[in-house]
Write a protein that holds these residues in place. Structure first.
Motif, short mmCIF file in Angstrom:
data_model
loop_
_atom_site.label_atom_id
_atom_site.label_comp_id
_atom_site.label_asym_id
_atom_site.label_seq_id
_atom_site.Cartn_x
_atom_site.Cartn_y
_atom_site.Cartn_z
N GLU A 64 0.83 -1.21 0.00
CA GLU A 64 0.00 0.00 0.00
C GLU A 64 0.86 1.26 0.00
N ARG A 65 2.04 1.15 0.56
CA ARG A 65 2.95 2.29 0.63
C ARG A 65 3.77 2.47 -0.65
N CYS A 66 3.88 1.40 -1.44
CA CYS A 66 4.67 1.40 -2.67
C CYS A 66 4.17 2.48 -3.63
N CYS A 67 5.11 3.23 -4.21
CA CYS A 67 4.75 4.28 -5.17
C CYS A 67 5.17 3.91 -6.60
N SER A 68 5.48 2.64 -6.83
CA SER A 68 5.76 2.10 -8.16
C SER A 68 6.96 2.72 -8.85
N ALA A 69 7.99 3.08 -8.10
CA ALA A 69 9.17 3.69 -8.69
C ALA A 69 10.03 2.67 -9.42
N GLY A 70 10.01 1.41 -9.00
CA GLY A 70 10.75 0.35 -9.67
C GLY A 70 12.21 0.24 -9.30
N GLN A 71 12.66 1.02 -8.32
CA GLN A 71 14.06 0.96 -7.90
C GLN A 71 14.43 -0.41 -7.37
N CYS A 72 13.52 -1.05 -6.65
CA CYS A 72 13.80 -2.36 -6.06
C CYS A 72 13.99 -3.42 -7.13
N ALA A 73 13.13 -3.43 -8.12
CA ALA A 73 13.23 -4.42 -9.19
C ALA A 73 14.50 -4.22 -10.00
N GLY A 74 14.94 -2.99 -10.13
CA GLY A 74 16.19 -2.72 -10.84
C GLY A 74 17.41 -3.14 -10.04
N ALA A 75 17.37 -2.94 -8.73
CA ALA A 75 18.51 -3.26 -7.87
C ALA A 75 18.62 -4.75 -7.55
N ALA A 76 17.49 -5.42 -7.38
CA ALA A 76 17.49 -6.84 -7.00
C ALA A 76 16.40 -7.58 -7.78
N PRO A 77 16.60 -7.77 -9.08
CA PRO A 77 15.55 -8.38 -9.91
C PRO A 77 15.25 -9.85 -9.58
N ASP A 78 16.16 -10.53 -8.89
CA ASP A 78 15.88 -11.91 -8.49
C ASP A 78 15.00 -11.99 -7.25
N VAL A 79 14.82 -10.87 -6.57
CA VAL A 79 14.05 -10.84 -5.32
C VAL A 79 12.76 -10.05 -5.46
N PHE A 80 12.77 -8.99 -6.28
CA PHE A 80 11.60 -8.12 -6.45
C PHE A 80 11.22 -8.02 -7.92
N GLU A 81 9.93 -7.81 -8.17
CA GLU A 81 9.47 -7.46 -9.50
C GLU A 81 8.28 -6.51 -9.36
N GLN A 82 8.00 -5.80 -10.44
CA GLN A 82 6.85 -4.92 -10.45
C GLN A 82 5.67 -5.65 -11.05
N SER A 83 4.52 -5.52 -10.42
CA SER A 83 3.31 -6.16 -10.90
C SER A 83 2.89 -5.55 -12.23
N ASP A 84 2.47 -6.39 -13.15
CA ASP A 84 1.98 -5.91 -14.44
C ASP A 84 0.62 -5.24 -14.32
N THR A 85 -0.13 -5.57 -13.26
CA THR A 85 -1.48 -5.03 -13.13
C THR A 85 -1.51 -3.65 -12.47
#
Length: 92
Positions: free
Chosen positions: A34-55
């Motif tokens: 709920e706090r996520c603002c969809s910046a995508g920094q996490c998925a870029g830094a650790a793609p094996d652990v995080f991803e951004q939802s397509d929805t």
């Protein structure tokens, strides 16, 4: 708003004294989607652990307890998260 929230955070790899804390072998990751603002920094830094939802574009956790080879990337992802949606806990 994301920039303001990030400015209030303290990076996890530095203690208030400016020294790096002792690292423990296991890391536990929790998310506040709920706090996520969809910046995508996490998925870029650790793609094996995080991803951004397509929805909805928010972070999705792929590995709640990543092994040591991902620890540095996960810590960086948490530090880069502008909304502070990623919470890390060192486990013994």
């Amino acid at each position: 708003m994301c920039t303001t929230l990030n400015a209030l955070r303290t990076p996890s790899d530095v203690t208030p004294t400016g020294k790096a804390p002792a690292r423990r072998p296991h890391l536990s990751v929790r998310l506040d989607r709920e706090r996520c603002c969809s910046a995508g920094q996490c998925a870029g830094a650790a793609p094996d652990v995080f991803e951004q939802s397509d929805t909805d574009g928010r972070v999705t956790l792929l590995v709640p307890e990543p092994d040591q080879r991902h620890a540095a990337d996960v810590r960086l992802a948490a530090d880069l998260c502008p909304s502070g949606a990623i919470m890390l806990t060192d486990k013994p």
